[in-house]
Design a protein around this motif. Structure first.
Motif, mmCIF file in Angstrom:
data_model
loop_
_atom_site.group_PDB
_atom_site.id
_atom_site.type_symbol
_atom_site.label_atom_id
_atom_site.label_comp_id
_atom_site.label_asym_id
_atom_site.label_seq_id
_atom_site.Cartn_x
_atom_site.Cartn_y
_atom_site.Cartn_z
ATOM 1 N N GLY A 108 0.969 -1.067 -0.338
ATOM 2 C CA GLY A 108 0.006 0.389 -0.521
ATOM 3 C C GLY A 108 1.000 1.329 0.276
ATOM 4 N N ARG A 109 2.132 1.308 -0.628
ATOM 5 C CA ARG A 109 2.989 2.249 -0.257
ATOM 6 C C ARG A 109 3.615 2.138 -1.084
ATOM 7 N NH1 ARG A 109 0.156 2.089 3.865
ATOM 8 N NH2 ARG A 109 1.111 3.015 5.848
ATOM 9 N N HIS A 110 4.254 3.522 -2.104
ATOM 10 C CA HIS A 110 5.498 3.613 -2.261
ATOM 11 C C HIS A 110 6.129 5.004 -2.520
ATOM 12 C CE1 HIS A 110 3.956 7.124 -5.033
ATOM 13 N NE2 HIS A 110 2.907 6.795 -5.235
ATOM 14 N N PHE A 111 7.845 4.803 -2.461
ATOM 15 C CA PHE A 111 8.671 5.993 -2.542
ATOM 16 C C PHE A 111 8.373 7.105 -3.378
ATOM 17 C CE2 PHE A 111 11.166 2.237 -1.197
ATOM 18 C CZ PHE A 111 11.364 2.303 0.116
ATOM 19 N N TYR A 112 9.044 8.272 -3.053
ATOM 20 C CA TYR A 112 8.861 9.423 -4.099
ATOM 21 C C TYR A 112 10.535 9.485 -4.909
ATOM 22 C CZ TYR A 112 3.757 10.593 -3.383
ATOM 23 O OH TYR A 112 2.357 10.447 -3.878
ATOM 24 N N GLY A 113 11.390 8.692 -4.515
ATOM 25 C CA GLY A 113 12.764 9.100 -4.951
ATOM 26 C C GLY A 113 13.108 9.792 -4.239
ATOM 27 N N HIS A 114 13.478 9.953 -2.980
ATOM 28 C CA HIS A 114 14.122 11.345 -1.753
ATOM 29 C C HIS A 114 14.214 10.368 -0.804
ATOM 30 C CE1 HIS A 114 14.664 14.303 -4.538
ATOM 31 N NE2 HIS A 114 14.238 14.021 -5.440
ATOM 32 N N GLY A 115 15.350 10.435 0.064
ATOM 33 C CA GLY A 115 15.410 9.784 1.522
ATOM 34 C C GLY A 115 16.301 11.163 2.104
ATOM 35 N N ALA A 116 16.594 11.573 3.438
ATOM 36 C CA ALA A 116 17.798 11.852 4.310
ATOM 37 C C ALA A 116 17.924 11.018 5.267
ATOM 38 C CB ALA A 116 17.306 12.807 4.439
ATOM 39 N N PHE A 117 19.505 11.127 5.718
ATOM 40 C CA PHE A 117 19.999 10.380 6.855
ATOM 41 C C PHE A 117 19.339 11.191 8.049
ATOM 42 C CE2 PHE A 117 21.990 7.783 3.788
ATOM 43 C CZ PHE A 117 22.147 6.220 4.295
ATOM 44 N N SER A 118 19.495 10.956 9.546
ATOM 45 C CA SER A 118 20.096 10.718 10.360
ATOM 46 C C SER A 118 21.063 12.139 10.526
ATOM 47 C CB SER A 118 19.574 10.406 11.884
ATOM 48 O OG SER A 118 20.741 9.415 12.058
ATOM 49 N N ALA A 119 21.908 12.851 11.998
ATOM 50 C CA ALA A 119 22.757 13.622 12.109
ATOM 51 C C ALA A 119 23.997 12.071 11.916
ATOM 52 C CB ALA A 119 22.996 14.395 12.743
ATOM 53 N N ASP A 120 23.771 11.152 12.591
ATOM 54 C CA ASP A 120 24.776 10.307 12.924
ATOM 55 C C ASP A 120 24.888 9.052 11.802
ATOM 56 O OD1 ASP A 120 22.584 9.118 13.568
ATOM 57 O OD2 ASP A 120 23.567 8.519 15.905
ATOM 58 N N GLY A 121 23.608 9.100 11.004
ATOM 59 C CA GLY A 121 23.785 8.004 9.748
ATOM 60 C C GLY A 121 22.874 6.866 10.759
ATOM 61 N N SER A 122 22.372 7.010 11.756
ATOM 62 C CA SER A 122 21.747 5.906 11.935
ATOM 63 C C SER A 122 20.483 5.425 11.904
ATOM 64 C CB SER A 122 21.821 5.616 13.935
ATOM 65 O OG SER A 122 20.712 6.622 14.111
ATOM 66 N N LEU A 123 19.402 6.096 11.265
ATOM 67 C CA LEU A 123 18.351 6.701 10.842
ATOM 68 C C LEU A 123 18.234 7.073 8.892
ATOM 69 C CD1 LEU A 123 15.859 7.498 13.468
ATOM 70 C CD2 LEU A 123 16.673 4.865 12.740
ATOM 71 N N LEU A 124 17.467 6.394 8.354
ATOM 72 C CA LEU A 124 16.786 7.033 7.328
ATOM 73 C C LEU A 124 15.596 7.260 7.363
ATOM 74 C CD1 LEU A 124 18.250 7.327 4.180
ATOM 75 C CD2 LEU A 124 17.179 5.108 3.851
ATOM 76 N N PHE A 125 15.400 8.283 6.472
ATOM 77 C CA PHE A 125 14.050 8.442 6.514
ATOM 78 C C PHE A 125 13.714 8.834 4.599
ATOM 79 C CE2 PHE A 125 15.757 10.499 9.658
ATOM 80 C CZ PHE A 125 14.891 9.707 11.001
ATOM 81 N N THR A 126 12.363 8.089 4.313
ATOM 82 C CA THR A 126 11.719 7.836 3.184
ATOM 83 C C THR A 126 10.323 8.920 3.153
ATOM 84 O OG1 THR A 126 11.309 5.429 3.172
ATOM 85 C CG2 THR A 126 13.686 5.813 2.970
ATOM 86 N N THR A 127 10.414 9.618 2.226
ATOM 87 C CA THR A 127 9.690 9.917 2.238
ATOM 88 C C THR A 127 8.355 9.268 1.005
ATOM 89 O OG1 THR A 127 10.274 11.101 -0.721
ATOM 90 C CG2 THR A 127 9.894 12.227 1.667
ATOM 91 N N GLU A 128 7.035 8.697 1.562
ATOM 92 C CA GLU A 128 6.543 7.886 1.030
ATOM 93 C C GLU A 128 4.832 8.195 0.524
ATOM 94 O OE1 GLU A 128 8.749 4.491 3.294
ATOM 95 O OE2 GLU A 128 6.570 4.598 3.648
ATOM 96 N N ASN A 129 3.859 7.135 -0.025
ATOM 97 C CA ASN A 129 2.718 7.592 -0.460
ATOM 98 C C ASN A 129 1.814 5.627 -0.277
ATOM 99 O OD1 ASN A 129 0.025 8.006 -1.438
ATOM 100 N ND2 ASN A 129 0.441 7.944 -3.569
ATOM 101 N N ASN A 130 1.496 6.916 0.752
ATOM 102 C CA ASN A 130 -0.258 5.812 1.287
ATOM 103 C C ASN A 130 -1.044 6.040 0.262
ATOM 104 O OD1 ASN A 130 -1.864 4.356 2.653
ATOM 105 N ND2 ASN A 130 -1.688 4.999 4.817
ATOM 106 N N TYR A 131 -1.286 5.026 -0.803
ATOM 107 C CA TYR A 131 -2.331 6.031 -2.212
ATOM 108 C C TYR A 131 -3.612 4.993 -1.849
ATOM 109 C CZ TYR A 131 0.052 1.222 -3.086
ATOM 110 O OH TYR A 131 -0.145 -1.010 -3.607
ATOM 111 N N GLU A 132 -4.281 4.650 -1.021
ATOM 112 C CA GLU A 132 -5.140 3.522 -0.751
ATOM 113 C C GLU A 132 -5.633 5.346 0.128
ATOM 114 O OE1 GLU A 132 -7.400 1.761 -2.479
ATOM 115 O OE2 GLU A 132 -5.121 -0.162 -3.103
ATOM 116 N N ALA A 133 -4.738 5.592 1.132
ATOM 117 C CA ALA A 133 -6.262 6.491 1.250
ATOM 118 C C ALA A 133 -5.409 8.292 1.198
ATOM 119 C CB ALA A 133 -4.721 6.891 3.223
ATOM 120 N N GLY A 134 -4.524 7.898 0.199
ATOM 121 C CA GLY A 134 -3.877 9.124 -0.361
ATOM 122 C C GLY A 134 -2.875 10.383 0.740
ATOM 123 N N GLU A 135 -2.616 9.717 1.394
ATOM 124 C CA GLU A 135 -1.607 10.467 2.295
ATOM 125 C C GLU A 135 -0.748 10.223 2.463
ATOM 126 O OE1 GLU A 135 -3.587 8.454 5.872
ATOM 127 O OE2 GLU A 135 -5.758 10.150 5.766
#
Length: 365
Positions: A108-135
């Motif tokens: 129910g998700r897809h990526f939007y082609g971009h991401g960013a790391f936390s300052a120490d690199g321990s976490l990655l954050f990705t932009t996504e579409n919850n396409y059934e909910a449109g959110e």
């Protein structure tokens, strides 16, 4: 290219065998200044590292067309994202030229082609579409657990495309483009009549600031972001209305507020309603935006809050700060260093560069 580092990899393997292994850094991958996705003449796809003299230092295979990438802040590792609406992202060890992990978007998700790391690199954050909910959603992945998905947050809007971390903080800024899409409809835009683009600032999973453009700008989809050292956020937009866009570039500062940058209507028209990438200069005094549709890079003066000049370049899209000016890449294979209005260095390749030049900043050195 990749084979140029075979000797380096053998040297590292020898150190490992002796029990002495220094912590790898981006120098072990050829000290790239930028990452960029590209297509090869045979139709295959690669993620490339590009050095400060605009040489391709490595070209590592991708399973399909890439869009942007995220560079790990402390080790030579990159996450290459599929072009939206893609469902995969590849984690690549750029020093050894091997795949470390594959991120798959949840059902129910897809990526939007971009991401960013936390300052120490321990976490990655990705932009996504919850396409059934449109959110919009922000996926949270723990790099210490092999990029295990550990959480997801609301993006605070619809169609989150780009995401950046503000310098010196763990606060994220998200470009909610406002456009609802669904894989069953391909890239068809489903809600132009009601779209609401916004910038949101997120910290610890909570939206701490929500910036809307207002009714007059409602059909200007916020797509791409750049951040300056003072926390200013430049954003490039893509116009979904009729006639000519009122403007395509803006700046927001969490304290100083929102500014839409002024430009003559003829120059706005030249962009054909489409900003493909945006970058601050290293001193923060200028903003460069590109339009592959218009075949032009435009430069804005941040102090005057207005347009400065055009630089014509066919199929240009990637742009990033470089020295006193900017680096830019085109789908026709060129990479250029532009200092003020003059090409300082030009490299011609047989690669079709995709949308973005992603700066590599090695926090381990």
């Amino acid at each position: 290219m990749v084979d140029a580092f075979a000797g380096r990899r053998q040297f590292l393997a020898g150190l490992l065998a002796t029990g002495f292994m220094p912590k790898p850094s981006w120098a072990d991958a050829g000290s790239p200044s930028f990452l960029a996705a590209a297509a090869k003449p045979d139709g295959s796809y690669v993620l490339c590292g590009i050095s400060a003299d605009l040489q391709v230092r490595f070209a590592l295979p991708l399973p399909d067309r890439g869009h942007a990438a995220a560079a790990h802040p402390t080790r030579p590792e990159a996450v290459a994202f599929a072009r939206r609406p893609g469902t995969f992202a590849i984690v690549i060890d750029c020093a050894q030229g091997i795949e470390r992990a594959v991120l798959s978007a949840p059902a129910g998700r897809h990526f939007y082609g971009h991401g960013a790391f936390s300052a120490d690199g321990s976490l990655l954050f990705t932009t996504e579409n919850n396409y059934e909910a449109g959110e919009g959603r922000i996926g949270v992945w723990d790099t210490r657990q092999g990029y295990k998905r550990v959480d997801e947050w609301a993006s605070g809007g619809v169609g989150p495309h780009d995401i950046k971390r503000l310098p010196g903080t763990e606060r994220l800024v998200v470009a909610n483009g406002g456009i609802d899409t669904h894989p069953d409809s391909g890239r068809t835009k489903l809600n132009i009549a009601t779209m609401q683009p916004s910038l949101t600032y997120i910290e610890n999973g909570r939206v701490v600031q929500d910036v809307a453009l207002g009714e007059a700008w409602r059909k200007n989809s916020i797509r791409h972001l750049a951040v300056a050292s003072d926390g200013s956020v430049a954003f490039g937009m893509q116009w979904q209305g009729g006639d000519v866009a009122p403007a395509l570039v803006g700046v927001h500062h969490p304290v100083k507020g929102l500014r839409i940058l002024d430009a003559p209507s003829d120059d706005v028209r030249r962009m054909q309603g489409y900003v493909g990438s945006v970058a601050f200069s290293n001193d923060g005094a200028r903003i460069a935006v590109t339009s592959p549709r218009g075949g032009v890079m435009q430069v804005y003066d941040t102090k005057a809050s207005r347009f400065s000049h055009n630089i014509a370049e066919p199929d240009v899209c990637g742009v990033a700060a470089m020295g006193h000016g900017f680096a830019m890449s085109s789908g026709q294979g060129s990479i250029k260093h532009i200092d003020d209005r003059t090409p300082y260095t030009t490299r011609h390749t047989n690669l079709q560069w995709d949308n973005h030049l992603v700066p590599v900043v090695d926090a381990s050195v």
